[in-house]
Design an enzyme around this catalytic site. Sequence first.
Site, short mmCIF file in Angstrom:
data_model
loop_
_atom_site.label_atom_id
_atom_site.label_comp_id
_atom_site.label_asym_id
_atom_site.label_seq_id
_atom_site.Cartn_x
_atom_site.Cartn_y
_atom_site.Cartn_z
CE1 TYR A 175 -3.85 2.30 0.46
CE2 TYR A 175 -2.64 3.20 2.32
CZ TYR A 175 -3.69 3.27 1.42
OH TYR A 175 -4.59 4.32 1.48
CE1 TYR B 217 -0.15 8.14 -19.42
CE2 TYR B 217 1.25 7.10 -17.76
CZ TYR B 217 0.48 7.02 -18.91
OH TYR B 217 0.35 5.82 -19.55
#
Length: 361
Positions: free
Chosen positions: A164, A178
């Site tokens: 996690y 991105y």
Amino acid sequence: MLHWPPKFTAFWRYQNPIKNMKILVTGGAGVLGSSLVGHLLEEGHAVVLLDAFVNGLESSKNHLLTSRNLTILRRDIEESLDDIYVDQIYHLACPASPKHYQGDPIKTLRTCFVGTENLLKCALRCNARLLFSSTSEVYGNSLISPQSETYFGNVNPYGPRACYDEGKRVAEALCYAYQQSHNIDIRIARIFNAYGPGMAASDGRVVSNFISAAINCQPINITGDGSAVRCFQYVTDCIAGLTKLMACDYCKPVNIGNDSPCQIDRLAHLVVDLVEKNGLRVLNDPITYSAMPIDDPIHSQPDITLAKKLLKWSPVVSLEDGIQKTIEWFLSTQESARKGIDTHTATPNAHSKVAFEKKRS
């Protein structure tokens, strides 16, 4: 299947940010997700609630199903999202409880990386703004407190929490990549310990564990000696922070949390006191202690200076009020169960658009 063409330019969207957007909320059946969906519907937006519904649709979400502006998709974010066209994306999909994310660590990591990349590709195709819900766990077992956004963290990449903690860290890195490579419009919210109505008794997080135990006259178990510090924010405060962050022009990480520290031992006693005030019996010795889990943070406390300045936001619900509201919700679900009302599934209203798809093999 959605048929919303990507004809809404960034100029139109953000010159007219209040009404009539089409917004995707992944993890929309969770505590934060369902509250966010309800808020966005009240604001007049069309909302796509996308969730794998692993734990069903609890009763706290039933009221959403009466909306004409809600579309529900049963889908995993690791699957194709090529048929979805929206103006904004709130990416909340990922189990947040150690009980759940440690149950299938590979799945957790794939959700964080593969799922997040799918949503970034969707945002790129739609020219949509994406808000990624990161976590305080990116700071790990912090060596400083409070934690500001400039702190790089102290995370163990090889342990039970790594799936996690590191999953969220790599998802942040993927959002950054991105943005740099494709100029995607992103927002990063590092959320600290959100809680409130809608939490399942089996959720596995500390607030739900304590309340569920106390109202059922069972011992509250504290892992460790009770001195660990957390900062708990009520769900409505968190939603206010997320929506303000989505609307702003800041693309770096922002802490969203309550900066009032609370020792776990104090939380346990508060839950006991409030349960008693609600007329329920509790044990004479209501609190027990056990070993602390590996890599569990000792002191998690956000520095929310940036959020206060940038978003003009700070939490307003006190811990006492928030815990009382959550206890009331737990008691209401128990009463519904006693009356034979199914609190885990719901039949959609005829006005809502529902596409509970079968999982692809």
